[in-house]
Design a protein around this motif. Structure first.
Motif, short mmCIF file in Angstrom:
data_model
loop_
_atom_site.label_atom_id
_atom_site.label_comp_id
_atom_site.label_asym_id
_atom_site.label_seq_id
_atom_site.Cartn_x
_atom_site.Cartn_y
_atom_site.Cartn_z
N ARG A 23 -11.37 -1.55 6.90
CA ARG A 23 -12.68 -2.10 6.54
C ARG A 23 -12.60 -2.89 5.23
O ARG A 23 -13.21 -3.93 5.08
N HIS A 24 -11.84 -2.35 4.28
CA HIS A 24 -11.74 -2.94 2.94
C HIS A 24 -10.87 -4.20 2.92
O HIS A 24 -11.24 -5.19 2.29
N ALA A 25 -9.71 -4.16 3.57
CA ALA A 25 -8.74 -5.23 3.37
C ALA A 25 -8.26 -5.94 4.65
O ALA A 25 -7.73 -7.04 4.56
N TYR A 26 -8.41 -5.32 5.80
CA TYR A 26 -7.85 -5.88 7.03
C TYR A 26 -8.84 -5.83 8.20
O TYR A 26 -8.59 -5.19 9.22
N PRO A 27 -9.97 -6.51 8.09
CA PRO A 27 -10.97 -6.42 9.16
C PRO A 27 -10.47 -6.97 10.50
O PRO A 27 -11.02 -6.61 11.55
N GLU A 28 -9.42 -7.77 10.48
CA GLU A 28 -8.87 -8.30 11.74
C GLU A 28 -8.27 -7.19 12.61
O GLU A 28 -8.04 -7.40 13.80
N PHE A 29 -8.03 -6.01 12.04
CA PHE A 29 -7.48 -4.88 12.80
C PHE A 29 -8.58 -3.97 13.36
O PHE A 29 -8.28 -2.96 13.96
N LEU A 30 -9.84 -4.34 13.16
CA LEU A 30 -10.95 -3.53 13.67
C LEU A 30 -11.47 -4.09 14.98
O LEU A 30 -11.55 -5.30 15.17
N VAL A 31 -11.85 -3.20 15.87
CA VAL A 31 -12.59 -3.56 17.07
C VAL A 31 -14.04 -3.45 16.66
O VAL A 31 -14.49 -2.39 16.22
N TRP A 62 0.86 -1.19 0.00
CA TRP A 62 0.00 0.00 0.00
C TRP A 62 0.89 1.23 0.00
O TRP A 62 1.94 1.25 0.63
N THR A 63 0.45 2.27 -0.69
CA THR A 63 1.20 3.54 -0.71
C THR A 63 0.24 4.67 -0.34
O THR A 63 -0.98 4.49 -0.34
N THR A 64 0.84 5.83 -0.02
CA THR A 64 0.01 7.00 0.28
C THR A 64 0.30 8.09 -0.73
O THR A 64 1.38 8.16 -1.31
N SER A 71 -4.26 1.18 -3.00
CA SER A 71 -4.10 -0.27 -2.88
C SER A 71 -2.93 -0.75 -3.76
O SER A 71 -2.58 -0.09 -4.74
N PRO A 72 -2.35 -1.90 -3.42
CA PRO A 72 -1.22 -2.42 -4.20
C PRO A 72 -1.59 -2.67 -5.66
O PRO A 72 -0.76 -2.49 -6.55
N SER A 73 -2.82 -3.03 -5.93
CA SER A 73 -3.24 -3.30 -7.31
C SER A 73 -3.54 -2.02 -8.08
O SER A 73 -3.70 -2.05 -9.29
N GLY A 74 -3.63 -0.90 -7.35
CA GLY A 74 -3.92 0.37 -7.99
C GLY A 74 -5.40 0.59 -8.25
O GLY A 74 -5.80 1.61 -8.79
N LYS A 98 -8.60 3.76 -4.17
CA LYS A 98 -8.01 4.95 -3.57
C LYS A 98 -8.92 5.28 -2.38
O LYS A 98 -10.06 5.71 -2.56
N LEU A 99 -8.43 5.02 -1.18
CA LEU A 99 -9.24 5.16 0.02
C LEU A 99 -8.83 6.40 0.81
O LEU A 99 -7.67 6.79 0.80
N ARG A 100 -9.80 7.00 1.53
CA ARG A 100 -9.58 8.28 2.18
C ARG A 100 -9.06 8.19 3.61
O ARG A 100 -8.61 9.19 4.16
N SER A 101 -9.15 7.03 4.25
CA SER A 101 -8.69 6.94 5.64
C SER A 101 -8.13 5.55 5.92
O SER A 101 -8.45 4.58 5.23
N ILE A 102 -7.33 5.47 6.97
CA ILE A 102 -6.77 4.18 7.35
C ILE A 102 -7.87 3.26 7.87
O ILE A 102 -7.81 2.05 7.71
#
Length: 80
Positions: free
Chosen positions: A67-75, A33-35, A52-55, A58-62
Motif C-alpha cells: 500500500r505504501h510503496a508498491y501499489p502495482e502489486f495490489l489487486v 527493504w529489510t525485516t 524501509s530503505p530510508s529507515g 516501520k511497517l507491520r505487514s507486507i
C-alpha cells in the motif's frame, strides 16, 4: 485468502490482496527493504516488521508495504 473465500461465496472483496507476493518480496529486497523480528515475552510469538530503505518507516505487514510503496502489486478491491 479472505478475498478468495469471498469470491467463492459470491461476495464483494473489501480488502486488497497481493497480486504477486514473491515478485513483491524480490522487488523489496532489490530496493533495500529489510525485516526485523522480535519475540513477545508473554507468549513467545514472533512479530515481523518491514523497514524501509530510508529507515523512515516501520511497517507491520507486507500488505502495508505494498500500500505504501508498491501499489502495482495490489489487486484493487471491488467498489461497493
Amino acid at each position: 485468502l479472505e478475498g478468495q473465500l469471498a469470491e467463492r461465496l459470491g461476495l464483494k472483496r473489501k480488502i486488497p490482496e497481493l497480486r504477486d507476493r514473491s515478485g513483491l518480496e524480490a522487488k523489496m529486497a532489490s530496493d533495500g527493504w529489510t525485516t526485523e523480528e522480535s519475540m513477545r515475552e508473554d507468549n513467545g510469538r514472533v512479530d515481523r516488521f518491514y523497514l524501509s530503505p530510508s529507515g523512515g518507516k516501520k511497517l507491520r505487514s507486507i500488505l502495508e508495504v505494498a500500500r505504501h510503496a508498491y501499489p502495482e502489486f495490489l489487486v484493487e478491491p471491488v467498489k461497493s
